[in-house]
Scaffold this active site. Structure first.
Site, PDB file in Angstrom:
ATOM      1  N   ASN A   1       0.891  -1.107   0.322  1.00 56.21           N
ATOM      2  CA  ASN A   1      -0.294  -0.326  -0.465  1.00 56.21           C
ATOM      3  C   ASN A   1       1.007   1.416  -0.263  1.00 56.21           C
ATOM      4  O   ASN A   1       1.955   1.343   0.462  1.00 56.21           O
ATOM      5  CB  ASN A   1      -1.079  -0.063   1.545  1.00 56.21           C
ATOM      6  CG  ASN A   1      -1.791  -0.935   1.217  1.00 56.21           C
ATOM      7  OD1 ASN A   1      -2.135  -1.455   0.115  1.00 56.21           O
ATOM      8  ND2 ASN A   1      -2.324  -1.140   2.379  1.00 56.21           N
TER       9      ASN A   1
ATOM     10  N   ASP B   1      -4.905  -5.535   2.156  1.00 56.71           N
ATOM     11  CA  ASP B   1      -6.113  -6.374   2.765  1.00 56.71           C
ATOM     12  C   ASP B   1      -5.429  -7.428   2.539  1.00 56.71           C
ATOM     13  O   ASP B   1      -6.895  -8.634   2.242  1.00 56.71           O
ATOM     14  CB  ASP B   1      -7.168  -5.322   1.762  1.00 56.71           C
ATOM     15  CG  ASP B   1      -7.487  -4.573   2.375  1.00 56.71           C
ATOM     16  OD1 ASP B   1      -7.855  -4.637   3.673  1.00 56.71           O
ATOM     17  OD2 ASP B   1      -7.641  -3.345   1.625  1.00 56.71           O
TER      18      ASP B   1
ATOM     19  N   LYS C   1      12.481 -16.832  -8.298  1.00 59.47           N
ATOM     20  CA  LYS C   1      11.803 -15.714  -8.775  1.00 59.47           C
ATOM     21  C   LYS C   1      11.143 -15.911 -10.011  1.00 59.47           C
ATOM     22  O   LYS C   1      11.503 -16.747 -11.001  1.00 59.47           O
ATOM     23  CB  LYS C   1      13.190 -14.758  -9.379  1.00 59.47           C
ATOM     24  CG  LYS C   1      12.461 -13.403 -10.412  1.00 59.47           C
ATOM     25  CD  LYS C   1      13.185 -12.267 -11.174  1.00 59.47           C
ATOM     26  CE  LYS C   1      13.178 -11.626 -11.768  1.00 59.47           C
ATOM     27  NZ  LYS C   1      13.962 -10.810 -12.818  1.00 59.47           N
TER      28      LYS C   1
ATOM     29  N   PRO D   1      -6.053 -11.528   7.259  1.00 62.05           N
ATOM     30  CA  PRO D   1      -6.638 -10.841   8.939  1.00 62.05           C
ATOM     31  C   PRO D   1      -6.928  -9.339   8.958  1.00 62.05           C
ATOM     32  O   PRO D   1      -5.325  -8.273   8.924  1.00 62.05           O
ATOM     33  CB  PRO D   1      -5.822 -11.867   9.585  1.00 62.05           C
ATOM     34  CG  PRO D   1      -4.135 -11.674   9.949  1.00 62.05           C
ATOM     35  CD  PRO D   1      -4.478 -11.721   7.646  1.00 62.05           C
ATOM     36  N   ASP D   2      -8.071  -8.959   9.410  1.00 64.88           N
ATOM     37  CA  ASP D   2      -7.778  -7.777  10.204  1.00 64.88           C
ATOM     38  C   ASP D   2      -7.438  -7.727  11.526  1.00 64.88           C
ATOM     39  O   ASP D   2      -8.548  -7.918  12.575  1.00 64.88           O
ATOM     40  CB  ASP D   2      -9.736  -7.234  10.179  1.00 64.88           C
ATOM     41  CG  ASP D   2      -9.653  -5.724  10.103  1.00 64.88           C
ATOM     42  OD1 ASP D   2      -9.325  -5.615  10.992  1.00 64.88           O
ATOM     43  OD2 ASP D   2     -10.502  -5.230   8.960  1.00 64.88           O
ATOM     44  N   ILE D   3      -6.057  -6.986  11.635  1.00 67.83           N
ATOM     45  CA  ILE D   3      -5.691  -6.957  12.807  1.00 67.83           C
ATOM     46  C   ILE D   3      -6.284  -6.012  14.227  1.00 67.83           C
ATOM     47  O   ILE D   3      -6.575  -6.524  14.699  1.00 67.83           O
ATOM     48  CB  ILE D   3      -4.005  -6.208  12.525  1.00 67.83           C
ATOM     49  CG1 ILE D   3      -3.700  -6.818  11.870  1.00 67.83           C
ATOM     50  CG2 ILE D   3      -3.832  -6.199  14.253  1.00 67.83           C
ATOM     51  CD1 ILE D   3      -2.165  -6.510  11.707  1.00 67.83           C
TER      52      ILE D   3
ATOM     53  N   PHE E   1      -7.560   3.984  11.727  1.00 64.43           N
ATOM     54  CA  PHE E   1      -8.005   4.613  10.461  1.00 64.43           C
ATOM     55  C   PHE E   1      -8.271   4.553  10.022  1.00 64.43           C
ATOM     56  O   PHE E   1      -8.146   3.645   9.303  1.00 64.43           O
ATOM     57  CB  PHE E   1      -5.962   5.217  10.670  1.00 64.43           C
ATOM     58  CG  PHE E   1      -5.855   6.078  11.516  1.00 64.43           C
ATOM     59  CD1 PHE E   1      -5.494   6.047  13.370  1.00 64.43           C
ATOM     60  CD2 PHE E   1      -5.003   7.825  11.237  1.00 64.43           C
ATOM     61  CE1 PHE E   1      -4.834   7.274  14.030  1.00 64.43           C
ATOM     62  CE2 PHE E   1      -4.538   8.472  11.969  1.00 64.43           C
ATOM     63  CZ  PHE E   1      -4.898   8.579  13.278  1.00 64.43           C
TER      64      PHE E   1
ATOM     65  N   LYS F   1     -17.344   1.406   8.779  1.00 59.37           N
ATOM     66  CA  LYS F   1     -15.900   1.052   8.963  1.00 59.37           C
ATOM     67  C   LYS F   1     -15.735   1.102  10.728  1.00 59.37           C
ATOM     68  O   LYS F   1     -15.346  -0.057  11.742  1.00 59.37           O
ATOM     69  CB  LYS F   1     -14.430   2.079   8.770  1.00 59.37           C
ATOM     70  CG  LYS F   1     -13.744   1.033   8.117  1.00 59.37           C
ATOM     71  CD  LYS F   1     -12.114   1.369   7.464  1.00 59.37           C
ATOM     72  CE  LYS F   1     -12.494   1.188   5.622  1.00 59.37           C
ATOM     73  NZ  LYS F   1     -11.657   2.213   5.137  1.00 59.37           N
TER      74      LYS F   1
ATOM     75  N   LYS G   1     -15.758  -2.400  13.054  1.00 58.28           N
ATOM     76  CA  LYS G   1     -14.889  -2.827  14.087  1.00 58.28           C
ATOM     77  C   LYS G   1     -15.443  -3.090  15.319  1.00 58.28           C
ATOM     78  O   LYS G   1     -13.937  -3.368  16.038  1.00 58.28           O
ATOM     79  CB  LYS G   1     -13.653  -3.009  13.249  1.00 58.28           C
ATOM     80  CG  LYS G   1     -12.607  -2.548  11.766  1.00 58.28           C
ATOM     81  CD  LYS G   1     -11.924  -1.768  11.455  1.00 58.28           C
ATOM     82  CE  LYS G   1     -11.714  -1.825  10.281  1.00 58.28           C
ATOM     83  NZ  LYS G   1     -10.547  -2.738   9.038  1.00 58.28           N
TER      84      LYS G   1
HETATM   85  O1  C5P Z   1     -10.704  -2.616   7.666  1.00 60.82           O
HETATM   86  P1  C5P Z   1     -10.100  -0.967   6.196  1.00 60.82           P
HETATM   87  O2  C5P Z   1      -8.156  -1.261   5.503  1.00 60.82           O
HETATM   88  O3  C5P Z   1     -10.292   0.255   5.430  1.00 60.82           O
HETATM   89  O4  C5P Z   1      -9.497   0.208   7.731  1.00 60.82           O
HETATM   90  C1  C5P Z   1      -8.634   0.685   8.305  1.00 60.82           C
HETATM   91  C2  C5P Z   1      -8.625   0.758   9.691  1.00 60.82           C
HETATM   92  O5  C5P Z   1      -7.866  -1.419  10.225  1.00 60.82           O
HETATM   93  C3  C5P Z   1      -6.609   1.055  10.116  1.00 60.82           C
HETATM   94  O6  C5P Z   1      -6.514   1.349  11.473  1.00 60.82           O
HETATM   95  C4  C5P Z   1      -6.189  -0.366   9.619  1.00 60.82           C
HETATM   96  O7  C5P Z   1      -4.873   0.220  10.951  1.00 60.82           O
HETATM   97  C5  C5P Z   1      -6.282  -1.443  10.231  1.00 60.82           C
HETATM   98  N1  C5P Z   1      -6.187  -2.689   9.746  1.00 60.82           N
HETATM   99  C6  C5P Z   1      -6.222  -3.708  10.149  1.00 60.82           C
HETATM  100  N2  C5P Z   1      -5.668  -4.664   9.379  1.00 60.82           N
HETATM  101  C7  C5P Z   1      -6.132  -4.889   8.007  1.00 60.82           C
HETATM  102  C8  C5P Z   1      -7.155  -3.856   7.274  1.00 60.82           C
HETATM  103  C9  C5P Z   1      -6.549  -2.959   8.391  1.00 60.82           C
HETATM  104  O8  C5P Z   1      -5.639  -3.609  11.270  1.00 60.82           O
HETATM  105  N3  C5P Z   1      -6.178  -6.074   7.466  1.00 60.82           N
END
Ligand code: C5P
Length: 391
Positions: free
Chosen positions: A208, A277, A287, A303-305, A321, A335, A339
């Site tokens: 990103n 994502d 390679k 994973p969504d941390i 954020f 969001k 979350k």
């Molecule tokens: O889900 P999204 O990326 O739109 O949300 C952004 C927020 O979620 C940020 O705070 C980012 O650090 C956190 N995040 C996360 N794990 C992910 C994607 C986003 O902790 N896989």
């Protein structure tokens, strides 16, 4: 809310080779908007000429007790300062401070001060280790003087050890921190910052756009506010803020493992990282060779941390954020709900990415609060003050 106010800094330069770093410090302090009055000891003028400091500070440099119109330079100068910083502070000058000696302009105005005194020692390692110096430093600590301890490393005399003065950038950060309210004292804060990088093969990957500037500013602002801070950072080119424990990771899965390892004692989790994502389902060991046909990459979600931390049985105070290109507030609000976190900080991706400035919307259960365009550090201090209010 916390703001950066310009301060009147009296910079005392004593005799040591690190006086050249004080010239750079003067430049950085002036650039940051502060007023700098330089006072040098006679010995300091043998290392760097007063003209250098005069040019950098835009003010005449004072060296003698009888400089100035009133014959009261020592009183006038210390009354006109918000803080005194002695950098470099020689072993001799530290000894004078510890014993309250006042035999030149700088030592006299230190004794006559009505503002905080800060000291950045610089000396040969044997002089640093000498019990007399250590005794004097202990005395200064006891007297409420803030010491910016030297670092270890190669010294101008050719020896290696403790005694190198902190770099000018670090001293600027230390000094500005003194003026920030300690609204997070006693808190433990975990911050994630920067991008993650998901390897396709050993030389290619998905990432990103993220400079890490906002996350690093948040980590610095949390430390300035008195918190103990751990920063988990993806690849960035940024210097770490002092006093922040850093863990460097590359991929989202590494970030997740580091967060879950560190989260238990934390009272606040601020997730600023731009986590990728998706990652490639199978990273190639060698390679990949270029072919005439377009290759297909199979992606798998990361994973969504943040959501995972927010769902812990006893979660810390979680802050997310959201960088959006459109419908900023609506997307960020969604969001926050998805979350299940108390606070989300939204910014327009195209305004903020890689820039030193941004503008933010803070969204919590009370509604939305706009933070107008400012330097990221100024915004970070405002975010920290808002978190402290919500706590
Ligand atoms: O889900 P999204 O990326 O739109 O949300 C952004 C927020 O979620 C940020 O705070 C980012 O650090 C956190 N995040 C996360 N794990 C992910 C994607 C986003 O902790 N896989």
């Amino acid at each position: 809310m916390a703001q950066t106010h310009s301060k009147r800094i009296l910079l005392g330069v004593t005799g040591g080779i690190a006086a050249y770093k004080a010239a750079e410090l003067t430049r950085l302090l002036v650039k940051a908007g502060h007023t700098v009055q330089v006072v040098m000891t006679e010995a300091a003028t043998h290392f760097v000429g007063p003209a250098t400091f005069q040019a950098l500070s835009g003010k005449p440099v004072l060296t003698k007790l009888w400089d100035g119109d009133s014959g009261m330079a020592h009183i006038d100068l210390s009354r006109d300062a918000d803080v005194i910083l002695i950098a470099p502070a020689s072993a001799n000058f530290i000894a004078k401070l510890a014993h309250g000696l006042a035999d030149d302009l700088l030592s006299t105005l230190c004794l006559a001060r009505a503002c905080p005194l800060t000291v950045a020692p610089a000396m040969n390692k044997q002089m640093w280790d000498n019990p007399a110096t250590q005794r004097n430093l202990a005395q200064l600590r006891q007297d409420g003087v803030a010491l910016f301890d030297p670092a270890s490393g190669a010294q101008a005399c050719g020896e290696v050890g403790m005694g190198r003065m902190q770099e000018a950038e670090t001293l600027l950060i230390e000094l500005e921190a003194l003026f920030q309210p300690k609204c997070l004292a006693g808190q433990r804060v975990l911050v994630t910052a920067g991008p993650t990088y998901e390897a396709i093969d050993p030389v290619r990957g998905i990432t990103n756009l993220s400079s890490g500037k906002m996350g690093y500013a948040i980590a610095r602002a949390a430390w300035e506010a008195g918190a103990e801070v751990v920063l988990i950072s993806g690849p960035t080119a940024l210097a770490l803020p002092p006093h922040v424990r850093a863990i460097h990771i590359t991929s989202a899965q590494e970030m997740q493992a580091a967060v879950l390892r560190e989260i238990k004692p934390m009272s606040i989790f601020i997730s600023v990282a731009a986590v990728a994502d998706y990652r490639v389902a199978q990273t190639a060991k060698q390679k990949l060779k270029k072919t005439d046909t377009a290759p297909t990459l199979t992606l798998t979600p990361n994973p969504d941390i943040l959501a995972q931390v927010a769902a812990l049985p006893k979660p810390p105070f979680c802050v997310g954020f959201a960088a959006e290109t459109e419908k900023l507030a609506a997307h960020a609000q969604a969001k926050r709900a998805r979350k299940n976190i108390p606070l989300i900080v939204a910014n327009r991706a195209q305004d903020a990415l890689g820039q030193d400035e941004s503008e933010l919307i803070l969204i919590d259960s009370h509604g939305a609060h706009d933070l107008p365009r400012a330097k990221k550090l100024v915004l970070a201090r405002q975010v920290i003050a808002h978190i402290s209010d919500l706590l």
